[in-house]
Design a protein around this motif. Structure first.
Motif, PDB file in Angstrom:
ATOM      1  N   ARG A  31      15.115  -7.953   0.337  1.00  0.00           N
ATOM      2  CA  ARG A  31      14.052  -8.859   0.576  1.00  0.00           C
ATOM      3  C   ARG A  31      13.619  -9.430  -0.611  1.00  0.00           C
ATOM      4  NH1 ARG A  31      10.727  -8.391   5.589  1.00  0.00           N
ATOM      5  NH2 ARG A  31       8.986  -8.981   3.956  1.00  0.00           N
ATOM      6  N   ASN A  34      15.827 -12.354  -1.339  1.00  0.00           N
ATOM      7  CA  ASN A  34      16.147 -13.089  -0.262  1.00  0.00           C
ATOM      8  C   ASN A  34      17.548 -12.993   0.504  1.00  0.00           C
ATOM      9  OD1 ASN A  34      13.827 -14.493  -0.084  1.00  0.00           O
ATOM     10  ND2 ASN A  34      14.123 -15.681  -1.648  1.00  0.00           N
ATOM     11  N   ILE A 282      -3.918  -1.393   3.924  1.00  0.00           N
ATOM     12  CA  ILE A 282      -2.412  -1.886   4.578  1.00  0.00           C
ATOM     13  C   ILE A 282      -2.486  -1.260   5.789  1.00  0.00           C
ATOM     14  CG2 ILE A 282      -0.076  -1.413   3.991  1.00  0.00           C
ATOM     15  CD1 ILE A 282      -0.816  -1.608   1.126  1.00  0.00           C
ATOM     16  N   ASP A 286       3.611  -5.489   8.394  1.00  0.00           N
ATOM     17  CA  ASP A 286       3.938  -6.745   7.965  1.00  0.00           C
ATOM     18  C   ASP A 286       3.381  -6.390   6.528  1.00  0.00           C
ATOM     19  OD1 ASP A 286       5.866  -7.546   9.602  1.00  0.00           O
ATOM     20  OD2 ASP A 286       4.096  -8.966  10.566  1.00  0.00           O
ATOM     21  N   ALA A 287       2.007  -5.963   6.580  1.00  0.00           N
ATOM     22  CA  ALA A 287       1.195  -6.081   5.314  1.00  0.00           C
ATOM     23  C   ALA A 287       1.888  -5.215   4.321  1.00  0.00           C
ATOM     24  CB  ALA A 287      -0.143  -5.474   5.683  1.00  0.00           C
ATOM     25  N   TYR A 289       5.063  -4.307   3.965  1.00  0.00           N
ATOM     26  CA  TYR A 289       6.342  -4.923   3.419  1.00  0.00           C
ATOM     27  C   TYR A 289       5.940  -6.309   2.248  1.00  0.00           C
ATOM     28  CZ  TYR A 289       9.378  -2.052   6.086  1.00  0.00           C
ATOM     29  OH  TYR A 289       9.986  -0.898   6.324  1.00  0.00           O
ATOM     30  N   ALA A 290       4.840  -7.036   2.750  1.00  0.00           N
ATOM     31  CA  ALA A 290       4.321  -8.172   1.709  1.00  0.00           C
ATOM     32  C   ALA A 290       3.698  -7.655   0.530  1.00  0.00           C
ATOM     33  CB  ALA A 290       3.098  -8.809   2.769  1.00  0.00           C
ATOM     34  N   ALA A 291       3.284  -6.515   0.627  1.00  0.00           N
ATOM     35  CA  ALA A 291       2.942  -5.710  -0.698  1.00  0.00           C
ATOM     36  C   ALA A 291       4.069  -5.037  -1.145  1.00  0.00           C
ATOM     37  CB  ALA A 291       1.563  -4.528  -0.556  1.00  0.00           C
ATOM     38  N   THR A 293       7.266  -5.515  -1.207  1.00  0.00           N
ATOM     39  CA  THR A 293       8.337  -6.474  -1.709  1.00  0.00           C
ATOM     40  C   THR A 293       8.247  -6.834  -3.128  1.00  0.00           C
ATOM     41  OG1 THR A 293       8.972  -6.930   0.487  1.00  0.00           O
ATOM     42  CG2 THR A 293      10.110  -8.381  -1.409  1.00  0.00           C
ATOM     43  N   PRO A 294       7.140  -7.501  -3.462  1.00  0.00           N
ATOM     44  CA  PRO A 294       6.962  -7.927  -4.966  1.00  0.00           C
ATOM     45  C   PRO A 294       6.649  -6.678  -5.711  1.00  0.00           C
ATOM     46  CG  PRO A 294       5.125  -8.472  -3.628  1.00  0.00           C
ATOM     47  CD  PRO A 294       5.860  -8.235  -2.424  1.00  0.00           C
TER      48      PRO A 294
END
Ligand code: GLU
Length: 306
Positions: A31, A34, A282, A286-287, A289-291, A293-294
């Motif tokens: 991820r 990309n 969290i 979704d929340a 993975y959003a946190a 990944t970065p």
């Protein structure tokens, strides 16, 4: 280059925390780039495969929010590809050879080698013929180590692991000629993995550090088969209180698929990820993975050597 990563569980039981960490690391790396993320079921080792475990793993991954970008590949359905690769290796004179040694004979010779403080590599007993023994397995010949003073040693495989840093292994002294086709009639893991990753166009391998030791053999096989070498990243393995790698054999518990967030947060902590906000905030996959990944990208950046 399009990033193509994968998670390749062996279906010897349900997904446990140790395999979740590998799955999560490979998923986050894909991820963060990309890229595409694939799943391969490593069911080449028939006797170790537990019926239903693969389906269970695939379902658990989905419950944890990790969905493969392509249909899963099953090693047990790919034997024709391993045969083809083996035939390709056989076409180079002397590169593969039959071996008639039993496990006991090899173990005995290793004990003798150990007593002499020699190396623990396969001693090459059948390199130059079976000495009247029946063929059992097939081995791949590794290069002999260079004589002292040579500037390049063809037996040494070097690679830069994105987590563990620079690695090197001397195949001649640390491994020896290794098995491609096993005495029990199965293709060896090393051959299957290399052929599968090459056929799937895998560019990045992210997996547990228990496989660090296999990597030099796999890179050597890639060179013999003239396929590209992917980039490697080996995450620290999860151990139990006795310091053993978590696995079915060491009594790892199956994950509770009804509470994916708890296990994912713990896996993220094991990887040293800073999710940047309290767990209580969290509340969805979704929340998470959003946190995560970065946080993964940052973690890998911080590991980079100058
Ligand atoms: N199937 C192997 C295992 O579960 C992993 C293979 C790989 O990632 O290269 O140990």
């Amino acid at each position: 280059m399009t990033y193509r990563g994968r998670f390749a569980p062996s279906p010897t039981g349900p997904l446990h925390f140790g395999s979740l960490v590998s799955a999560l690391a490979s998923w986050l790396d894909a991820r963060a780039h990309n890229g595409r993320w694939l799943v391969r079921i490593d069911d080449i080792d028939g006797p170790r495969t537990v019926p239903g475990a693969a389906e269970d793993i695939l379902q658990t991954l989905e419950r944890f929010g990790m969905c493969a970008d392509e249909p899963p590949v099953w090693q047990s359905r790919r034997t024709a590809h391993y045969e083809r690769a083996f035939a390709q290796l056989q076409a180079t004179s002397g590169l593969v050879y039959p071996c008639g040694c039993t496990r006991k004979e090899i173990a005995d010779s290793l004990v003798r080698a150990h007593a002499r403080h020699a190396t623990l590599a396969y001693p090459g007993t059948c390199r130059d013929g079976l000495h009247g023994k029946a063929p059992r397995a097939w081995r791949l010949r590794v290069p002999d180590s260079a004589t002292a003073g040579a500037s390049v040693d063809p037996a040494i495989i070097r690679f830069d692991d994105r987590w563990q840093g620079p690695q090197s292994q001397n195949l001649a002294t640390e491994v020896g000629d290794f098995v491609l086709y096993r005495a029990d009639g199965q293709w060896a893991y090393q051959l299957a993995v290399v052929v599968d990753d090459a056929d799937a166009g895998i560019t990045h391998i992210v997996r547990g550090a228990d496989l660090l030791d296999s990597t030099a053999r796999q890179i050597y096989l890639q060179r013999c088969l003239a396929v590209p070498t992917p980039s490697y990243l080996h995450v620290p393995v999860v151990v139990n209180e006795e310091g053993e790698k978590l696995s079915k054999q060491t009594g790892a518990q199956a994950l509770d698929a009804s509470r994916p967030l708890d296990a994912l947060r713990t896996a993220a902590r094991h990887l040293g990820l800073d999710l940047g906000r309290p767990d209580a905030l969290i509340t969805s996959l979704d929340a998470f993975y959003a946190a995560a990944t970065p946080a993964w990208a940052q973690r890998i950046e911080a590991l980079k050597r100058p």
